[in-house]
Design an enzyme around this catalytic site. Structure first.
Site, mmCIF file in Angstrom:
data_model
loop_
_atom_site.group_PDB
_atom_site.id
_atom_site.type_symbol
_atom_site.label_atom_id
_atom_site.label_comp_id
_atom_site.label_asym_id
_atom_site.label_seq_id
_atom_site.Cartn_x
_atom_site.Cartn_y
_atom_site.Cartn_z
ATOM 1 N N SER A 136 0.850 -1.189 0.000
ATOM 2 C CA SER A 136 0.000 0.000 0.000
ATOM 3 C C SER A 136 0.883 1.234 0.000
ATOM 4 O O SER A 136 2.017 1.207 0.513
ATOM 5 C CB SER A 136 -0.892 0.014 1.238
ATOM 6 O OG SER A 136 -1.595 1.235 1.352
ATOM 7 N N TYR A 147 -2.325 -0.201 10.446
ATOM 8 C CA TYR A 147 -2.353 -0.658 9.052
ATOM 9 C C TYR A 147 -1.077 -0.239 8.328
ATOM 10 O O TYR A 147 -0.437 -1.047 7.649
ATOM 11 C CB TYR A 147 -3.581 -0.085 8.341
ATOM 12 C CG TYR A 147 -3.664 -0.444 6.886
ATOM 13 C CD1 TYR A 147 -4.081 -1.707 6.494
ATOM 14 C CD2 TYR A 147 -3.326 0.480 5.895
ATOM 15 C CE1 TYR A 147 -4.160 -2.045 5.144
ATOM 16 C CE2 TYR A 147 -3.408 0.155 4.553
ATOM 17 C CZ TYR A 147 -3.822 -1.109 4.179
ATOM 18 O OH TYR A 147 -3.887 -1.441 2.841
#
Length: 245
Positions: A136, A147
């Protein structure tokens, strides 16, 4: 017959990847927790002339990861491609409960490591193979709480594995999407690029391994700015989690 494992294959990027790769001559081994959704993906692949094997899998469980790899080996005795796509998101804050944190680490980081550990010996023996990890942009710019931490770690692990396997015939690539129109971004999905843009990057990495592919490409500017001017990035995102918690 090429054998491909795709995790997180029940929806979003994983589903789109599995359907695209599920051409004649390829068996796609589909992994996710939702059995009904996996069955639907398998039916779509087979309707298009491909072959699919759905394997309901909870990637938080090491035994389930082992069972997934065993099911893939049962197809031809080898695994040609591993797509580590499954991921869990969460609030952009460190103030999350332990169960959420643990699940995020298990799925986003430990499962890819366990899967790579399981497939690498066979790929090394064959002298070929491909591993594609879906990271990501949040793994380059720390704005996503735990995250981001898992995606930073996956990026480091991908770099390490790529260097470890240099010269073995095994390609190791990292795809770093920005915001994509999937279930994770359902509120804004109509204004975001669809998962096909990530699948295009996966296919490019399978044709020729790449160290990193960022999609959409416009996110590269943010990543470069974060690396070159971290103070500016700090000011841009100061208090972001607090405002949304």
């Amino acid at each position: 017959m090429r054998v491909v494992i795709v995790t997180g294959a029940s929806s979003g990027i994983g589903r789109a990847t599995a359907v695209r790769l599920g051409r004649p001559g390829t068996t796609v081994v589909l992994a996710a927790r939702r059995a009904e959704e996996l069955a639907a993906v398998a039916a779509e692949i087979e309707a298009n002339g491909g072959t699919a094997r759905p394997v309901p899998t909870d990637l938080r469980e090491p035994a389930a990861v082992e069972a997934l790899v065993a099911a893939a080996h049962d197809v031809t005795g080898r695994i040609d491609v591993l797509i580590n796509n499954a991921g869990l998101g969460g609030p952009d804050t460190v103030l999350i409960d332990d169960a959420t944190l643990t699940a995020m680490v298990d799925v986003n980081l430990l499962a890819p490591i366990r899967l790579m550990r399981a497939v690498v010996p066979g790929m090394r023996a064959a002298g070929s193979g491909a591993i594609v990890n879906i990271g990501s942009v949040a793994g380059e710019v720390g704005i996503g709480g735990a995250y981001s931490a898992t995606k930073f770690a996956l990026r480091g692990m991908t770099d390490s594995v790529r260097r470890e396997l240099a010269g073995t015939g095994i390609g190791v690539s990292l795809i770093e999407p920005g915001r994509i129109g999937t279930e994770m971004n359902a509120r804004h999905a109509d204004r975001l690029p669809g998962p096909e843009i990530v699948v295009d990057a996966v296919e490019r990495a399978l044709r020729r391994p790449r160290r990193r592919i960022v999609v959409p490409g416009r996110y590269r500017a943010s990543m470069l700015a974060a690396a070159a001017m971290p103070g500016v990035t700090d000011r841009m995102y100061a208090g972001k989690a607090a405002r949304h918690s």
